[in-house]
Motif scaffolding. Sequence first.
Motif, PDB file in Angstrom:
ATOM      1  N   LEU A   1       0.824  -1.199   0.000  1.00  0.00           N
ATOM      2  CA  LEU A   1       0.000   0.000   0.000  1.00  0.00           C
ATOM      3  C   LEU A   1       0.865   1.259   0.000  1.00  0.00           C
ATOM      4  O   LEU A   1       0.519   2.267  -0.633  1.00  0.00           O
ATOM      5  N   ALA A   2       1.998   1.208   0.679  1.00  0.00           N
ATOM      6  CA  ALA A   2       2.884   2.380   0.757  1.00  0.00           C
ATOM      7  C   ALA A   2       3.295   2.864  -0.626  1.00  0.00           C
ATOM      8  O   ALA A   2       3.500   4.069  -0.836  1.00  0.00           O
ATOM      9  N   ALA A   3       3.406   1.936  -1.572  1.00  0.00           N
ATOM     10  CA  ALA A   3       3.824   2.305  -2.925  1.00  0.00           C
ATOM     11  C   ALA A   3       2.785   3.181  -3.626  1.00  0.00           C
ATOM     12  O   ALA A   3       3.106   3.871  -4.590  1.00  0.00           O
ATOM     13  N   LEU A   4       1.538   3.162  -3.140  1.00  0.00           N
ATOM     14  CA  LEU A   4       0.476   3.966  -3.753  1.00  0.00           C
ATOM     15  C   LEU A   4       0.315   5.326  -3.089  1.00  0.00           C
ATOM     16  O   LEU A   4      -0.392   6.193  -3.622  1.00  0.00           O
ATOM     17  N   LEU A   5       0.957   5.523  -1.939  1.00  0.00           N
ATOM     18  CA  LEU A   5       0.737   6.742  -1.169  1.00  0.00           C
ATOM     19  C   LEU A   5       1.667   7.862  -1.601  1.00  0.00           C
ATOM     20  O   LEU A   5       2.759   7.625  -2.107  1.00  0.00           O
ATOM     21  N   ARG A   6       1.213   9.107  -1.336  1.00  0.00           N
ATOM     22  CA  ARG A   6       2.012  10.279  -1.671  1.00  0.00           C
ATOM     23  C   ARG A   6       1.763  11.365  -0.632  1.00  0.00           C
ATOM     24  O   ARG A   6       0.809  11.271   0.165  1.00  0.00           O
ATOM     25  N   PRO A   7       2.580  12.399  -0.608  1.00  0.00           N
ATOM     26  CA  PRO A   7       2.404  13.455   0.388  1.00  0.00           C
ATOM     27  C   PRO A   7       0.990  14.026   0.381  1.00  0.00           C
ATOM     28  O   PRO A   7       0.400  14.241  -0.679  1.00  0.00           O
ATOM     29  N   GLY A   8       0.457  14.261   1.576  1.00  0.00           N
ATOM     30  CA  GLY A   8      -0.884  14.806   1.713  1.00  0.00           C
ATOM     31  C   GLY A   8      -1.965  13.760   1.859  1.00  0.00           C
ATOM     32  O   GLY A   8      -3.124  14.106   2.132  1.00  0.00           O
ATOM     33  N   ASP A   9      -1.628  12.482   1.707  1.00  0.00           N
ATOM     34  CA  ASP A   9      -2.637  11.433   1.820  1.00  0.00           C
ATOM     35  C   ASP A   9      -3.060  11.231   3.274  1.00  0.00           C
ATOM     36  O   ASP A   9      -2.237  11.269   4.194  1.00  0.00           O
ATOM     37  N   LEU A  10      -4.347  11.010   3.453  1.00  0.00           N
ATOM     38  CA  LEU A  10      -4.924  10.688   4.756  1.00  0.00           C
ATOM     39  C   LEU A  10      -5.445   9.262   4.698  1.00  0.00           C
ATOM     40  O   LEU A  10      -6.279   8.925   3.850  1.00  0.00           O
ATOM     41  N   VAL A  11      -4.941   8.423   5.597  1.00  0.00           N
ATOM     42  CA  VAL A  11      -5.364   7.030   5.684  1.00  0.00           C
ATOM     43  C   VAL A  11      -6.022   6.834   7.043  1.00  0.00           C
ATOM     44  O   VAL A  11      -5.403   7.078   8.082  1.00  0.00           O
ATOM     45  N   MET A  12      -7.280   6.409   7.040  1.00  0.00           N
ATOM     46  CA  MET A  12      -8.017   6.196   8.290  1.00  0.00           C
ATOM     47  C   MET A  12      -8.187   4.700   8.522  1.00  0.00           C
ATOM     48  O   MET A  12      -8.704   3.987   7.656  1.00  0.00           O
ATOM     49  N   LEU A  13      -7.725   4.232   9.677  1.00  0.00           N
ATOM     50  CA  LEU A  13      -7.761   2.815  10.013  1.00  0.00           C
ATOM     51  C   LEU A  13      -8.847   2.535  11.049  1.00  0.00           C
ATOM     52  O   LEU A  13      -8.895   3.184  12.096  1.00  0.00           O
TER      53      LEU A  13
ATOM     54  N   PHE B   1      -0.310   6.257  23.928  1.00  0.00           N
ATOM     55  CA  PHE B   1      -0.001   7.084  25.086  1.00  0.00           C
ATOM     56  C   PHE B   1       0.518   8.476  24.709  1.00  0.00           C
ATOM     57  O   PHE B   1       0.638   9.341  25.580  1.00  0.00           O
ATOM     58  N   VAL B   2       0.849   8.684  23.440  1.00  0.00           N
ATOM     59  CA  VAL B   2       1.337   9.998  23.023  1.00  0.00           C
ATOM     60  C   VAL B   2       0.420  10.655  21.991  1.00  0.00           C
ATOM     61  O   VAL B   2       0.681  11.761  21.558  1.00  0.00           O
ATOM     62  N   ILE B   3      -0.641   9.974  21.608  1.00  0.00           N
ATOM     63  CA  ILE B   3      -1.625  10.416  20.612  1.00  0.00           C
ATOM     64  C   ILE B   3      -1.045  10.422  19.197  1.00  0.00           C
ATOM     65  O   ILE B   3      -1.671   9.942  18.269  1.00  0.00           O
ATOM     66  N   ALA B   4       0.166  10.965  19.018  1.00  0.00           N
ATOM     67  CA  ALA B   4       0.722  11.027  17.664  1.00  0.00           C
ATOM     68  C   ALA B   4       2.236  10.897  17.699  1.00  0.00           C
ATOM     69  O   ALA B   4       2.891  11.368  18.632  1.00  0.00           O
ATOM     70  N   ARG B   5       2.774  10.242  16.686  1.00  0.00           N
ATOM     71  CA  ARG B   5       4.216  10.149  16.488  1.00  0.00           C
ATOM     72  C   ARG B   5       4.535  10.544  15.054  1.00  0.00           C
ATOM     73  O   ARG B   5       3.797  10.221  14.134  1.00  0.00           O
ATOM     74  N   VAL B   6       5.654  11.224  14.887  1.00  0.00           N
ATOM     75  CA  VAL B   6       6.141  11.585  13.554  1.00  0.00           C
ATOM     76  C   VAL B   6       7.371  10.743  13.251  1.00  0.00           C
ATOM     77  O   VAL B   6       8.314  10.699  14.044  1.00  0.00           O
ATOM     78  N   HIS B   7       7.356  10.085  12.106  1.00  0.00           N
ATOM     79  CA  HIS B   7       8.493   9.297  11.645  1.00  0.00           C
ATOM     80  C   HIS B   7       9.052   9.964  10.397  1.00  0.00           C
ATOM     81  O   HIS B   7       8.473   9.844   9.310  1.00  0.00           O
ATOM     82  N   PRO B   8      10.166  10.681  10.510  1.00  0.00           N
ATOM     83  CA  PRO B   8      10.743  11.352   9.338  1.00  0.00           C
ATOM     84  C   PRO B   8      11.226  10.345   8.301  1.00  0.00           C
ATOM     85  O   PRO B   8      11.602   9.213   8.632  1.00  0.00           O
ATOM     86  N   SER B   9      11.240  10.782   7.066  1.00  0.00           N
ATOM     87  CA  SER B   9      11.713   9.923   5.990  1.00  0.00           C
ATOM     88  C   SER B   9      13.228   9.810   5.997  1.00  0.00           C
ATOM     89  O   SER B   9      13.936  10.779   6.279  1.00  0.00           O
ATOM     90  N   LEU B  10      13.728   8.631   5.686  1.00  0.00           N
ATOM     91  CA  LEU B  10      15.162   8.414   5.508  1.00  0.00           C
ATOM     92  C   LEU B  10      15.535   8.406   4.033  1.00  0.00           C
ATOM     93  O   LEU B  10      16.711   8.247   3.691  1.00  0.00           O
ATOM     94  N   THR B  11      14.532   8.575   3.164  1.00  0.00           N
ATOM     95  CA  THR B  11      14.765   8.426   1.728  1.00  0.00           C
ATOM     96  C   THR B  11      14.388   9.672   0.937  1.00  0.00           C
ATOM     97  O   THR B  11      14.370   9.635  -0.296  1.00  0.00           O
ATOM     98  N   GLY B  12      14.063  10.769   1.633  1.00  0.00           N
ATOM     99  CA  GLY B  12      13.640  11.976   0.927  1.00  0.00           C
ATOM    100  C   GLY B  12      12.173  11.998   0.580  1.00  0.00           C
ATOM    101  O   GLY B  12      11.718  12.912  -0.120  1.00  0.00           O
ATOM    102  N   GLY B  13      11.417  11.012   1.055  1.00  0.00           N
ATOM    103  CA  GLY B  13       9.984  10.972   0.793  1.00  0.00           C
ATOM    104  C   GLY B  13       9.201  11.650   1.901  1.00  0.00           C
ATOM    105  O   GLY B  13       9.767  12.346   2.741  1.00  0.00           O
ATOM    106  N   PRO B  14       7.889  11.422   1.936  1.00  0.00           N
ATOM    107  CA  PRO B  14       7.063  12.052   2.969  1.00  0.00           C
ATOM    108  C   PRO B  14       7.285  11.412   4.334  1.00  0.00           C
ATOM    109  O   PRO B  14       7.579  10.218   4.435  1.00  0.00           O
ATOM    110  N   ALA B  15       7.147  12.231   5.380  1.00  0.00           N
ATOM    111  CA  ALA B  15       7.152  11.691   6.735  1.00  0.00           C
ATOM    112  C   ALA B  15       5.856  10.921   6.966  1.00  0.00           C
ATOM    113  O   ALA B  15       4.849  11.138   6.286  1.00  0.00           O
ATOM    114  N   LEU B  16       5.891  10.013   7.936  1.00  0.00           N
ATOM    115  CA  LEU B  16       4.695   9.294   8.355  1.00  0.00           C
ATOM    116  C   LEU B  16       4.245   9.873   9.694  1.00  0.00           C
ATOM    117  O   LEU B  16       5.008   9.874  10.668  1.00  0.00           O
ATOM    118  N   VAL B  17       3.027  10.407   9.727  1.00  0.00           N
ATOM    119  CA  VAL B  17       2.430  10.887  10.971  1.00  0.00           C
ATOM    120  C   VAL B  17       1.410   9.835  11.406  1.00  0.00           C
ATOM    121  O   VAL B  17       0.414   9.606  10.721  1.00  0.00           O
TER     122      VAL B  17
END
Length: 203
Positions: A46-58, A88-104
């Motif tokens: 699924l990650a291969a289909l995602l791009r910056p600005g995408d909202l994924v609701m689980l 316990f933190v509500i949100a975590r930010v995972h910065p990109s290591l490849t120049g792509g979008p961060a994962l919030v």
Amino acid sequence: MEAPHSPASDAARTDASRTDVTRTAVTRTVVTVDSPERMTELGLRLAALLRPGDLVMLTGELGAGKTTLTRGLGAGLGVRGAVTSPTFVIARVHPSLTGGPALVHVDAYRLGGGLDEMEDLDLDVSLPDSVVVVEWGDGKVEELSDDRLHVVIHRVVGGTAAAPEGGTDPAATDRDDRRTVTLTGLGARWADTDLAPLAAPAS
């Protein structure tokens, strides 16, 4: 007596209908997953289909595999840090290591909802430049984007079939890990995105 039709008004209605269809366009596919490893693999694909600005609701009950799927998304996006439940933190930010979008990665269970509250979390990241994944987000974060991907995970409830000579059927145990994952893309962003290949067996 029926009022005469105006070509101009008919055209306007047609254009409005097209606009509404574009705004509410839906694409959907259902994937059967039989193990946590397969759930992670689905996230990778699924990650291969995602791009910056995408909202994924689980959406899914506790233990359904929401965080496991997100772990696969993080691996596929090439982000930093272990993806774990953000309860316990509500949100975590995972910065990109490849120049792509961060994962919030957001757990909205205790989040009142809305863009204002998301911004108040001081995430130090631009949401439009990130992939935002929200667990328990239904009815809370839809205003973040008209275009969003809803992912609903259901457990497959299996029987307890008996094996020959009174043993336990291993297949019955395996069914405890089975999930159906329904992916529904809403809005123009997803109108031309083919989700069907996600349901195909991985090569």
